[in-house]
Design a protein around this motif. Structure first.
Motif, PDB file in Angstrom:
ATOM      1  N   GLU A 182       0.839  -1.204   0.000  1.00 54.97           N
ATOM      2  CA  GLU A 182       0.000   0.000   0.000  1.00 54.97           C
ATOM      3  C   GLU A 182       0.872   1.251   0.000  1.00 54.97           C
ATOM      4  O   GLU A 182       0.614   2.221  -0.715  1.00 54.97           O
ATOM      5  CB  GLU A 182      -0.935   0.002   1.205  1.00 54.97           C
ATOM      6  CG  GLU A 182      -1.997  -1.080   1.110  1.00 54.97           C
ATOM      7  CD  GLU A 182      -3.125  -0.907   2.127  1.00 54.97           C
ATOM      8  OE1 GLU A 182      -3.060   0.037   2.944  1.00 54.97           O
ATOM      9  OE2 GLU A 182      -4.066  -1.726   2.098  1.00 54.97           O
ATOM     10  N   ARG A 183       1.909   1.200   0.823  1.00 54.40           N
ATOM     11  CA  ARG A 183       2.841   2.325   0.908  1.00 54.40           C
ATOM     12  C   ARG A 183       3.474   2.586  -0.473  1.00 54.40           C
ATOM     13  O   ARG A 183       3.611   3.716  -0.929  1.00 54.40           O
ATOM     14  CB  ARG A 183       3.924   1.959   1.943  1.00 54.40           C
ATOM     15  CG  ARG A 183       4.916   3.009   2.340  1.00 54.40           C
ATOM     16  CD  ARG A 183       4.278   4.128   3.130  1.00 54.40           C
ATOM     17  NE  ARG A 183       4.228   5.326   2.301  1.00 54.40           N
ATOM     18  CZ  ARG A 183       3.394   6.338   2.483  1.00 54.40           C
ATOM     19  NH1 ARG A 183       2.501   6.330   3.446  1.00 54.40           N
ATOM     20  NH2 ARG A 183       3.416   7.378   1.690  1.00 54.40           N
ATOM     21  N   GLU A 184       3.842   1.515  -1.123  1.00 56.32           N
ATOM     22  CA  GLU A 184       4.481   1.601  -2.429  1.00 56.32           C
ATOM     23  C   GLU A 184       3.561   2.280  -3.459  1.00 56.32           C
ATOM     24  O   GLU A 184       3.998   3.125  -4.240  1.00 56.32           O
ATOM     25  CB  GLU A 184       4.784   0.173  -2.901  1.00 56.32           C
ATOM     26  CG  GLU A 184       6.001   0.042  -3.750  1.00 56.32           C
ATOM     27  CD  GLU A 184       6.346  -1.425  -3.990  1.00 56.32           C
ATOM     28  OE1 GLU A 184       5.604  -2.325  -3.530  1.00 56.32           O
ATOM     29  OE2 GLU A 184       7.359  -1.663  -4.645  1.00 56.32           O
ATOM     30  N   VAL A 185       2.290   1.894  -3.424  1.00 55.31           N
ATOM     31  CA  VAL A 185       1.329   2.494  -4.360  1.00 55.31           C
ATOM     32  C   VAL A 185       1.227   3.995  -4.103  1.00 55.31           C
ATOM     33  O   VAL A 185       1.267   4.804  -5.034  1.00 55.31           O
ATOM     34  CB  VAL A 185      -0.061   1.822  -4.216  1.00 55.31           C
ATOM     35  CG1 VAL A 185      -1.117   2.572  -5.006  1.00 55.31           C
ATOM     36  CG2 VAL A 185       0.005   0.369  -4.654  1.00 55.31           C
ATOM     37  N   LEU A 186       1.130   4.360  -2.839  1.00 53.82           N
ATOM     38  CA  LEU A 186       1.004   5.779  -2.521  1.00 53.82           C
ATOM     39  C   LEU A 186       2.275   6.540  -2.907  1.00 53.82           C
ATOM     40  O   LEU A 186       2.210   7.664  -3.394  1.00 53.82           O
ATOM     41  CB  LEU A 186       0.693   5.964  -1.028  1.00 53.82           C
ATOM     42  CG  LEU A 186      -0.645   5.354  -0.588  1.00 53.82           C
ATOM     43  CD1 LEU A 186      -0.835   5.478   0.921  1.00 53.82           C
ATOM     44  CD2 LEU A 186      -1.820   6.010  -1.318  1.00 53.82           C
ATOM     45  N   ASP A 187       3.427   5.909  -2.731  1.00 54.09           N
ATOM     46  CA  ASP A 187       4.686   6.550  -3.114  1.00 54.09           C
ATOM     47  C   ASP A 187       4.747   6.784  -4.622  1.00 54.09           C
ATOM     48  O   ASP A 187       5.129   7.859  -5.074  1.00 54.09           O
ATOM     49  CB  ASP A 187       5.886   5.693  -2.685  1.00 54.09           C
ATOM     50  CG  ASP A 187       6.108   5.748  -1.177  1.00 54.09           C
ATOM     51  OD1 ASP A 187       5.503   6.633  -0.526  1.00 54.09           O
ATOM     52  OD2 ASP A 187       6.862   4.907  -0.659  1.00 54.09           O
ATOM     53  N   VAL A 188       4.376   5.765  -5.382  1.00 50.71           N
ATOM     54  CA  VAL A 188       4.414   5.911  -6.841  1.00 50.71           C
ATOM     55  C   VAL A 188       3.458   7.022  -7.271  1.00 50.71           C
ATOM     56  O   VAL A 188       3.770   7.840  -8.125  1.00 50.71           O
ATOM     57  CB  VAL A 188       4.075   4.583  -7.543  1.00 50.71           C
ATOM     58  CG1 VAL A 188       3.822   4.793  -9.032  1.00 50.71           C
ATOM     59  CG2 VAL A 188       5.196   3.588  -7.347  1.00 50.71           C
TER      60      VAL A 188
ATOM     61  N   TRP B  96      13.444   8.523 -10.144  1.00 54.43           N
ATOM     62  CA  TRP B  96      13.779   7.522  -9.120  1.00 54.43           C
ATOM     63  C   TRP B  96      15.232   7.081  -9.285  1.00 54.43           C
ATOM     64  O   TRP B  96      15.989   7.009  -8.307  1.00 54.43           O
ATOM     65  CB  TRP B  96      12.841   6.320  -9.234  1.00 54.43           C
ATOM     66  CG  TRP B  96      13.152   5.226  -8.265  1.00 54.43           C
ATOM     67  CD1 TRP B  96      12.735   5.153  -6.962  1.00 54.43           C
ATOM     68  CD2 TRP B  96      13.966   4.068  -8.505  1.00 54.43           C
ATOM     69  NE1 TRP B  96      13.234   4.020  -6.370  1.00 54.43           N
ATOM     70  CE2 TRP B  96      13.999   3.332  -7.284  1.00 54.43           C
ATOM     71  CE3 TRP B  96      14.666   3.576  -9.607  1.00 54.43           C
ATOM     72  CZ2 TRP B  96      14.706   2.127  -7.160  1.00 54.43           C
ATOM     73  CZ3 TRP B  96      15.360   2.381  -9.474  1.00 54.43           C
ATOM     74  CH2 TRP B  96      15.382   1.665  -8.254  1.00 54.43           C
ATOM     75  N   LEU B  97      15.643   6.843 -10.542  1.00 57.56           N
ATOM     76  CA  LEU B  97      17.029   6.419 -10.808  1.00 57.56           C
ATOM     77  C   LEU B  97      18.028   7.485 -10.347  1.00 57.56           C
ATOM     78  O   LEU B  97      19.026   7.174  -9.697  1.00 57.56           O
ATOM     79  CB  LEU B  97      17.230   6.183 -12.311  1.00 57.56           C
ATOM     80  CG  LEU B  97      16.801   4.845 -12.895  1.00 57.56           C
ATOM     81  CD1 LEU B  97      16.990   4.870 -14.401  1.00 57.56           C
ATOM     82  CD2 LEU B  97      17.590   3.685 -12.276  1.00 57.56           C
ATOM     83  N   SER B  98      17.742   8.732 -10.666  1.00 57.12           N
ATOM     84  CA  SER B  98      18.655   9.811 -10.258  1.00 57.12           C
ATOM     85  C   SER B  98      18.783   9.856  -8.749  1.00 57.12           C
ATOM     86  O   SER B  98      19.878  10.043  -8.212  1.00 57.12           O
ATOM     87  CB  SER B  98      18.153  11.176 -10.714  1.00 57.12           C
ATOM     88  OG  SER B  98      17.792  11.130 -12.037  1.00 57.12           O
TER      89      SER B  98
END
Ligand SMILES: *[C@@H]1O[C@H](CO)[C@@H](O)[C@H](O)[C@H]1NC(C)=O
Ligand SMILES: *[C@@H]1O[C@H](CO)[C@@H](O)[C@H](O)[C@H]1NC(C)=O
Ligand SMILES: *[C@@H]1O[C@H](CO)[C@@H](O)[C@H](O)[C@H]1NC(C)=O
Ligand SMILES: *[C@@H]1O[C@H](CO)[C@@H](O)[C@H](O)[C@H]1NC(C)=O
Ligand SMILES: [Zn+2]
Length: 691
Positions: free
Chosen positions: A376-382, A598-600
């Motif tokens: 869930e955290r990941e979805v919100l972060d994206v 994200w990569l940077s």
């Protein structure tokens, strides 16, 4: 809001027992907990293998990237006539969710009262295949509630006693089933602090529009009439044909291409008094609303959706024999109760019905068993990263064709947009289902009870709090943007582990799938329809004239580009509405940009092994290439060649192949990443772009 596709999917699910073979790595999918190093390795390898088997490396990626990425999909997931007429990856994720649900429904009942209700419902549904007699008696009772039926009662049906709109209004009042003329109560589109009544055409099934589907529909109808009501074959055929012809006439009565028109063009607030005068001879709208809503609940004015439809159905009805109309109305009502025994797999069919009638609760119940706060955290972060990427674009000079003032409001709208994961944890299901008694042996009565409960709730909305428009609940596997709420809803089925993305996979895949899906929905707030709504979701323009003109020019570019593509031998429709293409084009760019950010950030933080974590040793792609492969493979599908034209003509999305080719050939970075030559088909010189 993409109802047509929903209709197709629903149709497919109902007509064919779509038993998509799970090609997801079944070894590891058996258990969600994968913490050992070994299991992580297996998980990565399985993903690499899955990507690899779909590729057709004989195709040049710069010529046809869809064939390159998805060229072998059909070997592993073939669409077969009368089995599954199309296959795609969203079916796989839906099927995985269904397997979880099926497992729960087959567990013995415990002391969970709510789960017991759902299990009973499923059990009663499955029982139909064993207990045909009782089921048929219940069906008799169900139709007799609204009078006789010419199909079954012959001479006993009295034409002079039949009134189509009274019957329609009564059915709608009691069971909420919308036939010929639908009444709805939803948030006022112009001011969503209150509810309004809407009337217009119901959602017709896709079969009424499309020849090939209507042939199948006829077969099913004949089969049901014979099996459940003992009608003779010849008569069943004749009646089915009449009903389908009648429905087709109703559908064609609406505006020729509603698809090209926005809600704004089609909706008008009208005084009921006035409507009554216009249609008085043939349809007493005041009385119709009294029956449908309750005598003392008729408002002064209602929204009329597509008024052309009204004028035309009144004519169609005047020209159609009354017994055809009576058969049609009652048969439509019975659709809710008919069980598809022919498809061989009643269990699967009953799973669909359970999802249909207990939509939110089913999502909640299944999700509780695989829920993971990290996901869930990941979805919100994206979501935040994608939003920040778009924010930066709106601030920058790439979008300087939009006036500063308009861009400022766009930023406000973007800030106001919300994203929710549809886990329904704050719903009080105990209260919601308190009055519902679900038995283990009467499917028809169970459905009736649920419909009555839902209809009662809907009617209360006239006095109650504002009711947001909701996507149909059965569609619990793709995200959706709600234009009237300015919000994105993420279905929990998408959060099943290791489908599109996973902690062990390269993050490029996460941005290419989840990132793209979220960005796509976000852009719907700014597409040719969404840009007419303000940050609170009210229909209220905020674009200045000059930028509107520029927007229109760019939209026309998409219209021409996509109209030029051919599918199943025919050109794609020349569609005025480009909302889906606009969202796809901007969606993939924003997701790609978010991945670069994200990569940077990783490099700035001196993260180690980025190169090896972001690629697969087994595949020769770099991480940027993997992003595009991941995006394209989201759209792998196989459609029976027989159905291609029908699908292309009736869907608001372009066929998958062009969702990939259209968006990527407009995106310069794609061509750089695959080192395409300047004359490559995937890198045309002229590119369409809005955001
Ligand atoms: C919306 O309606 C409410 C009352 O229902 C009113 O107070 C408000 O001013 C209206 N808003 C707009 C934008 O018209
Ligand atoms: C129908 O409406 C017209 C006015 O538009 C009115 O003159 C007429 O009497 C009405 N007919 C009936 C049957 O109410
Ligand atoms: C729009 O804003 C940008 C940057 O804030 C500024 O440079 C530009 O002059 C503004 N354009 C107009 C027409 O005001
Ligand atoms: C849910 O509703 C039931 C019945 O109305 C009530 O007893 C219960 O306290 C409610 N639960 C919550 C968490 O509000
Ligand atoms: Zn969309």
């Amino acid at each position: 809001m993409c109802l047509i596709t929903f209709a197709i999917l629903l149709f497919l699910q109902q007509q064919f027992s779509a038993d998509a073979a799970p090609m997801e790595n079944t070894i590891v999918a058996a258990k969600d907990d994968l913490n050992t190093e070994w299991a992580k390795q297996i998980s990565r390898q399985a993903k690499a293998a899955e990507i690899h088997v779909m590729l057709n490396t004989k195709v040049n990626p710069c010529v046809d990237f869809y064939q390159y990425a998805c060229g072998n999909w059909h070997r592993h997931n073939p669409a077969q006539l009368l089995n599954h007429i199309m296959t795609d990856r969203f079916q796989l994720i839906a099927a995985a969710f269904d397997r979880r649900l099926e497992q729960i429904l087959n567990e013995p009942r415990d002391d969970n009262v709510l789960e017991a209700k759902v299990k009973n419902f499923y059990h009663a549904c499955e029982l139909v295949k064993k207990d045909d007699v009782r089921y048929r008696v219940s069906l008799q009772h169900a139709y007799q509630e609204f009078g006789k039926l010419p199909l079954l009662d012959g001479e006993d049906w009295k034409e002079e006693e039949f009134n189509w709109w009274e019957t329609v209004a009564n059915i709608q009042h009691k069971y909420g089933k919308q036939i010929i003329l639908a009444v709805d109560i939803m948030a006022d589109i112009a001011n969503n602090t209150g509810n309004k009544v809407y009337i217009g055409p119901p959602d017709f099934s896709i079969s009424s529009n499309t020849k090939i589907f209507s042939v199948l529909q006829e077969l099913t109808t004949v089969e049901h009439m014979k099996r459940f009501f003992g009608v003779e074959e010849a008569k069943a055929k004749a009646v089915a044909k009449e009903m389908i012809k009648f429905e087709r006439a109703l559908v064609h009565g609406g505006s020729d291409s509603r698809a090209g028109l926005t809600l704004h063009d089609l909706l008008a607030l009208k005084p009921v008094e006035k409507l009554r005068e216009i249609y008085n001879e043939s349809l007493d709208l005041q009385r119709f609303l009294e029956l449908a809503l309750g005598v003392d609940q008729v408002p002064d004015s209602v929204y009329v959706y597509d008024e052309k439809y009204f004028v035309s159905i009144i004519q169609v009805i005047a020209e159609t024999p009354k017994h055809v109309i009576a058969n049609y109305i009652i048969w439509q009502m019975l659709q809710e109760y008919l069980v598809d025994l022919e498809k061989g797999n009643v269990g699967k069919w009953c799973i669909e019905r359970t999802k249909k009638y207990f939509g939110k609760y089913v999502d909640y119940m299944v999700y509780q068993r695989y829920k993971d706060p990290r996901v869930e955290r990941e979805v919100l972060d994206v979501w935040e990263e994608v939003r920040e990427t778009f924010r930066t674009e709106l601030h920058g000079n790439k979008l300087d064709w939009i006036a500063n003032s308009t861009r400022e409001y766009a930023l406000e709208k973007l800030d106001a947009m919300r994203l929710y994961i549809n886990s329904y944890e704050s719903e009080n299901f105990t209260a919601e289902y308190a009055s519902l008694q679900v038995t283990r042996n009467n499917y028809v009565e169970n459905v009736q009870q649920i419909l009555q409960m839902e209809s009662g709730k809907k009617l209360q909305r006239l006095r109650g709090p504002v009711m947001p428009l909701e996507a149909p609940e059965v569609l619990s596997f793709t995200p959706a943007y709600n234009i009237l709420e300015n919000s994105i809803k993420i279905p929990v089925a998408l959060l099943q582990p290791r489908h599109f993305w996973g902690p062990q996979y390269p993050q490029a895949l996460k941005y290419a799938t989840l990132g793209y899906l979220i960005a796509h929905e976000m852009v719907h707030g700014f597409d040719d329809d969404g840009r007419n709504y303000d940050k609170a979701g009210n229909l209220h323009g905020w674009w200045d004239e000059k930028s509107t003109y520029q927007f229109e020019e760019r939209r026309k570019c998409f219209q021409a580009q996509y109209h030029n593509y051919r599918y199943g031998g025919e050109q794609l429709p020349n569609d005025v509405s480009q909302a889906e293409n606009i969202a796809d084009n901007a969606g993939v760019k924003l997701a790609y940009e978010a991945y670069q950010r994200w990569l940077s950030a990783q490099r700035a933080a001196n993260a180690t092994d980025i190169e090896s974590r972001e690629t697969f040793a087994q595949l020769h792609f770099d991480n940027q290439q993997l992003f595009f492969i991941g995006f394209a493979q989201l759209w792998c599908d196989d459609v029976q060649s027989f159905f291609r034209t029908a699908v292309a003509a009736s869907d608001s999305y372009v066929p998958s192949i062009y969702r990939v080719i259209g968006a990527l050939s407009n995106f310069q970075e794609f061509s750089w990443v695959f080192r395409c030559s300047q004359d490559a088909p995937m890198d045309p010189e002229f590119k369409c772009a809005i955001y």
